[in-house]
Design an enzyme around this catalytic site. Structure first.
Site, PDB file in Angstrom:
ATOM      1  N   THR A  51       0.841  -1.209   0.000  1.00 34.20           N
ATOM      2  CA  THR A  51       0.000   0.000   0.000  1.00 34.20           C
ATOM      3  C   THR A  51       0.875   1.258   0.000  1.00 34.20           C
ATOM      4  OG1 THR A  51      -1.659  -1.300   1.174  1.00 34.20           O
ATOM      5  CG2 THR A  51      -2.026   1.040   1.149  1.00 34.20           C
ATOM      6  N   ASN A  81      -3.017  -4.184  -2.437  1.00 33.93           N
ATOM      7  CA  ASN A  81      -2.931  -5.146  -1.341  1.00 33.93           C
ATOM      8  C   ASN A  81      -1.506  -5.642  -1.152  1.00 33.93           C
ATOM      9  OD1 ASN A  81      -4.069  -6.289   0.893  1.00 33.93           O
ATOM     10  ND2 ASN A  81      -4.509  -8.218  -0.114  1.00 33.93           N
ATOM     11  N   SER A 120     -11.628  -2.499   4.142  1.00 34.15           N
ATOM     12  CA  SER A 120     -10.259  -1.996   4.083  1.00 34.15           C
ATOM     13  C   SER A 120      -9.853  -1.434   5.438  1.00 34.15           C
ATOM     14  CB  SER A 120     -10.182  -0.896   3.025  1.00 34.15           C
ATOM     15  OG  SER A 120      -8.917  -0.273   3.052  1.00 34.15           O
ATOM     16  N   SER A 121      -8.553  -1.239   5.607  1.00 40.68           N
ATOM     17  CA  SER A 121      -8.045  -0.529   6.786  1.00 40.68           C
ATOM     18  C   SER A 121      -7.450   0.827   6.402  1.00 40.68           C
ATOM     19  CB  SER A 121      -6.960  -1.356   7.480  1.00 40.68           C
ATOM     20  OG  SER A 121      -7.470  -2.595   7.906  1.00 40.68           O
TER      21      SER A 121
HETATM   22  N1  GLY Z   1      -5.344  -3.865   1.292  1.00 37.82           N
HETATM   23  C1  GLY Z   1      -5.204  -3.274   2.553  1.00 37.82           C
HETATM   24  C2  GLY Z   1      -6.417  -2.559   3.004  1.00 37.82           C
HETATM   25  O1  GLY Z   1      -7.167  -2.071   2.205  1.00 37.82           O
HETATM   26  O2  GLY Z   1      -6.663  -2.493   4.177  1.00 37.82           O
END
Ligand code: GLY
Length: 580
Positions: free
Chosen positions: A374, A394, A445-446
């Protein structure tokens, strides 16, 4: 290519916004930023943003340029084949919005698509190769931002990225480290190996990496807008390549992709503090609001180091437990947001924290990936327009699959769904039905692009790091609350708890041995990490003085640029890390 359904949409600043701006400026007596500021994870991407602002663009044009440049020079972090969230603040009328360019599951996706005949999750099926890829959102989001918020044509803002892809850029140590890590997945895709490796090996340091097919796809996007990616020749080539390698995309999936404009999560706190952060399908804003509400009931500033870490960990544990239980794409499932964001609930939960004992998370421990994927960037222009954007494909280099001769490296964001209730994804995160796979659904997502205001001071921040993103942003916010300089906010040592696995992850040297011992005595399991994590990029503007500051995380190779016409200050990611 936009779904307007989720919030009232405001486009180019309306005619009356100048009037509003004058009134607001007079009442708030904001001093405009003395500089433009751009900080991103790669010097060439920061530079792309600067070029576009100096050509007459605003922060939103720069966001397009930086996003596209990162797709070229940091292909392990984000790209045209991925997604992201762009948090925007338009100074002229204080309009704030989150542009949701998150990937969606293809229509042929099913809840059990990663399970074998015995109902067990098939190892790596949601991580490597095109079956792991959601329908990308970045191209649609860039076109949307340029069209609705930028001042320059999309083609102009994409130009630096096109040149970088066509003429190449020198491979750096970070690229090599990430490519080494994902070498097997990259070798398994002939187009990826040709584009991103040299004779099947990680390119040598300084090798000029040219990506002509990616340049051509960027050029098509520049010339034809989102439709040039989601329909026609590029779409056909994407779908053909995905299906030939075992994926399930269709032309309809691409044609039906929509950017969504969403209201960000907003939380006001005593002391003239305000949080604005990513809303669902990111869990970031909800969890940050929950944690800040709990901490507001029991502030951590007066506590000694062990008490402070213990309190923060218990707050993280509770918020991440909600993530696992309740959160998913609210366009597809009911999420009890009013309950989760209720201050009374936060008060009750923080009262349940035993300051002498860790609260067990009750479920089995699972392993967590390193979380170096990310990317994040922060931008402020001299008008006061702000962008915080976190983008992803990701896992590093996403699925490792480049789709035929499009040059587009595909994400493996399908792994952010819960493949099976209670079974951990690559970040050790568990989920349940709220985040189950369904056609057209966005995976939880985070990513947490955030604006945080304390009185007259605005901090624009965010970071990559998988599940640890949210706890990192929390620690950045608390540092901002404490008035720390931006160089310290990005550099300070980090720790993390995500409910499951039930343990505290601690960066090397982040906590004193005595504090760690005391945490263990209270019943916390500790994992001392052997590598640092995250790559935070911060811009700060003091509205009372107009002073602007920016810093790139010393863990990465990013660069902050402060500039204003002839003057330019470049700040590399060279500060020393600090203990919390
Ligand atoms: N792919 C990491 C997130 O969206 O949290």
């Amino acid at each position: 290519m936009v779904d307007h359904g989720r919030r009232p949409v405001s486009r180019k600043a309306p005619w009356w916004s100048l009037f509003v701006f004058c009134v607001l400026a007079a009442t708030a007596s904001a001093v405009p930023p003395r500089n433009h500021a751009i900080v991103s994870a790669h010097p060439l991407a920061s530079e792309a943003g600067r070029l576009v602002i100096e050509a007459g663009g605003n922060a939103f044009d720069a966001a397009v340029a930086v996003s596209a440049a990162l797709a070229v020079v940091e292909p392990y972090g984000s790209g045209l084949g991925g997604g992201g969230f762009w948090l925007l603040h338009r100074a002229a009328d204080r309009f704030e919005v989150m542009i949701d360019g998150r990937e969606r599951a293809p229509a042929a996706a099913t809840a059990d698509m990663y399970l074998d005949a015995n109902g067990q999750v098939v190892d790596r099926a949601s991580i490597d190769g095109p079956l792991a890829a959601g329908i990308p959102g970045v191209p649609a989001a860039l076109a949307h931002i340029a069209e609705n918020y930028g001042r320059l044509p999309l083609a102009m803002s994409l130009q630096p990225a096109i040149i970088l892809a066509r003429d190449g850029f020198p491979v750096d140590a970070e690229y090599r480290r990430m490519a080494e890590w994902r070498i097997d997945a990259l070798r398994a895709s002939p187009a990826a190996a040709q584009q991103l490796l040299v004779d099947g090996e990680v390119p040598p340091l300084g090798h000029r990496l040219r990506q002509p097919t990616l340049a051509a796809t960027l050029q098509a996007l520049a010339g034809g807008g989102a439709a040039a990616f989601y329909a026609g020749d590029v779409a056909q080539r994407l779908v053909d390549a995905v299906r030939a390698a075992g994926g399930i995309w269709s032309l309809d999936d691409l044609r039906d992709y929509r950017v969504v404009e969403r209201a960000p999560v907003e939380l006001r706190l005593p002391g003239n503090r305000r949080l604005l952060s990513a809303s669902l399908p990111s869990s970031g804003g909800v969890l940050l609001a929950e944690m800040l509400m709990m901490l507001d009931q029991r502030p951590s500033v007066e506590l000694d180091a062990a008490d402070r870490v213990h309190l923060l960990v218990e707050v993280m544990r509770r918020a991440y437990a909600d993530r696992a239980r309740f959160l998913g794409d609210s366009d597809h499932v009911h999420v009890p947001l009013a309950q989760l964001l209720n201050r009374g609930r936060a008060q009750r939960r923080v009262q349940q924290i035993d300051m002498h004992r860790a609260t067990p998370s009750t479920r089995a421990a699972l392993d967590v990936g390193e979380g170096q994927d990310t990317t994040h960037f922060s931008i402020l222009d001299r008008e006061g327009n702000r962008v915080a954007a976190t983008l992803s494909i990701n896992y590093p280099f996403g699925s490792g699959f480049v789709a035929g001769n499009t040059g587009v490296l595909l994400n493996d964001e399908m792994d952010d769904f819960s493949a099976k209730p209670g079974v951990a994804n690559v970040y050790g995160l568990v989920g349940n039905d709220a985040n189950a796979i369904a056609p057209g659904k966005r995976m939880l997502s985070s990513m947490s692009p955030t604006f945080y205001e304390v009185g007259d001071v605005v901090t624009i921040l965010g970071t990559p790091g998988g599940s640890r993103i949210i706890s990192m942003v929390l620690q950045g916010i608390l540092a901002a609350d404490g008035g720390e300089p931006v160089s310290t906010i990005v550099a300070r040592g980090r720790f993390h708890h995500q409910y499951l696995p039930d343990r505290i992850d601690i960066e090397p040297d982040a906590l004193d041995a005595a504090v760690v011992e005391e945490l263990q005595r209270r019943g916390h399991a500790i994992r001392q990490l052997d590598r640092p994590y995250g790559n935070m990029q911060v811009v700060r503007w003091d509205l009372a003085s107009g002073a602007v500051d920016a810093a790139a995380d010393p863990r990465g190779i990013g660069q902050a640029i402060l500039f204003d016409g002839a003057r330019r200050q470049v700040i590399g990611a060279a500060a020393r890390r600090q203990a919390p």
